[in-house]
Design a protein around this motif. Structure first.
Motif, mmCIF file in Angstrom:
data_model
loop_
_atom_site.group_PDB
_atom_site.id
_atom_site.type_symbol
_atom_site.label_atom_id
_atom_site.label_comp_id
_atom_site.label_asym_id
_atom_site.label_seq_id
_atom_site.Cartn_x
_atom_site.Cartn_y
_atom_site.Cartn_z
ATOM 1 N N GLY A 4 0.799 -1.226 0.000
ATOM 2 C CA GLY A 4 0.000 0.000 0.000
ATOM 3 C C GLY A 4 0.826 1.268 0.000
ATOM 4 N N SER B 21 -6.252 4.946 -5.681
ATOM 5 C CA SER B 21 -6.500 3.533 -5.357
ATOM 6 C C SER B 21 -7.962 3.278 -5.648
ATOM 7 C CB SER B 21 -6.282 3.269 -3.866
ATOM 8 O OG SER B 21 -4.932 3.059 -3.600
ATOM 9 N N ILE C 261 -0.284 5.986 0.714
ATOM 10 C CA ILE C 261 -0.868 5.531 1.992
ATOM 11 C C ILE C 261 -2.306 6.045 2.131
ATOM 12 C CG2 ILE C 261 -0.789 5.908 4.503
ATOM 13 C CD1 ILE C 261 2.273 5.853 4.319
HETATM 14 MG MG MG Z 1 -1.686 2.928 -1.686
#
Ligand code: MG
Ligand code: AMP
Length: 341
Positions: free
Chosen positions: A182, A251, A296
């Motif tokens: 991630g 994402s 993140i």
């Molecule tokens: Mg990510």
């Protein structure tokens, strides 16, 4: 005077104006030096405008060095390589200590910091759950609630012990392991950008899958303009934003997922419940000063939904947008800073 000559003379200003317009457009069209490589399981692309200061050979040399940095970051953080530092950490038994490099320490520490900020939505100790759901995808069979509960016992950033003076790490529970999926791509993009800057490149883009950093500008006249993908219409752009010396990462549930019994299972897992995120977030886009932070937070927002926008917006330099889907209808929500873009 012939009629045709009168018409030609009358249209002369228009022709001159048109010629001037095309001249300006041609001056604006900047040639790009472009290179693509496959690393970290995705297509990595670096693009640098050929403007004054550096010739193409210098730029290509700088790009090669940037790609080398990405490959180096991958060799350190990959969980698919037995010889990576992360794999060495993942072989630790409970209470066992391992000395690690400052680079790995720093990224783990940053990840844990964001676990706290996101109330556990982002958690690099999620690997036992990633493995469990990975098996479900391969076997096309969902895990039982008990299997999820058992895996959850091995997950939790609170059980990672970091010792900064000694640069060491240990796990407080058995069976724990890290998955940097991630954040590592974003971090690798940052390393490539740092390398480009050190080589004297001040304008360009580095992109790796959904993670991108825009250095400087596209040209003197134009900033970099980035298209945010439509989460339900492949190839279509949902929105465009200007990005300048910033990272932009997205994402979503549309790239890596599996469908079982008519339900979509995302590759992002809620570490607090043990189940893949199944809310209404179709994608999350984050603009930040660095790509690791954007990476993140984009993952975190897929877990947190609109409640995460305040958390993301409270981080300096961060602007975020989420696209939600309900009954086939898309709706976007964004922080004030994002709306201003
Ligand atoms: Mg990510
Ligand atoms: P991204 O594509 O940047 O959103 O990252 C997704 C990847 O991060 C997954 O493929 C997992 O390897 C890992 N991951 C999944 N869920 C989480 C989570 N809640 N926190 C941190 N990493 C996660």
């Amino acid at each position: 005077m012939k009629i045709s000559r009168i018409i030609t003379l009358a249209s002369l200003p228009a022709i001159l104006l048109l010629a001037a317009y095309f001249y300006v457009q041609a001056m604006r069209a900047v040639r790009m030096v472009d290179a693509t490589e496959f690393c970290m399981g995705t297509v990595v692309r670096i693009k640098v405008p050929l403007v004054s200061g550096m010739d193409e050979t210098d730029i290509r040399r700088a790009m090669d060095m940037a790609f080398e940095e990405i490959a180096r970051a991958e060799s350190v953080f990959s969980i698919f390589r037995e010889d990576s530092e992360i794999s060495a950490i993942n072989r630790l038994g409970p209470g066992e200590k391992l000395n690690i490099s400052r680079e790995v320490y720093d990224l783990i520490e940053k990840s844990v910091e964001y676990s706290k900020k996101t109330q556990g939505a982002f958690d690099i100790t999620v690997k036992p759950l990633v493995d469990l759901w990975g098996r479900a995808k391969a076997d096309r069979k969902l895990p039982s609630d008990d299997e999820v509960k058992t895996a959850l016992l091995r997950v939790g950033y609170q059980y990672v012990e970091l010792d900064r003076p000694g640069l060491s790490i240990s796990f407080l529970r058995p069976g724990m392991a890290l998955d940097m999926g991630g954040v590592a791509k974003g971090y690798a993009v940052d390393m490539a950008v740092k390398s480009l800057r050190e080589s004297g490149v001040g304008n360009g883009i580095v992109s790796a899958g959904g993670d991108m950093y825009c250095l400087g500008r596209r040209s003197e006249q134009r900033p970099w303009r980035v298209g945010i993908r439509h989460p339900r219409d492949k190839g279509a752009i949902f929105k465009e934003v200007n990005v300048c010396d910033e990272a932009i990462d997205t994402s979503g549930d549309y790239e890596k997922y599996f469908i079982l019994d008519g339900r979509r299972y995302s590759h992002i897992i809620d570490p607090r419940t043990g189940y893949p995120v199944g809310g209404d977030v179709a994608s999350a886009t984050v603009i930040a000063k660095d790509s690791a932070t954007a990476d993140i937070l984009a993952t975190s927002l897929c877990v947190l939904g609109r409640g995460g926008l305040d958390i993301a917006g409270s981080v300096e330099g961060v602007h975020a947008m989420i696209i939600m889907e309900k009954n086939g209808i898309l709706k976007d929500e964004a922080t004030d800073g994002f709306k201003k873009n």
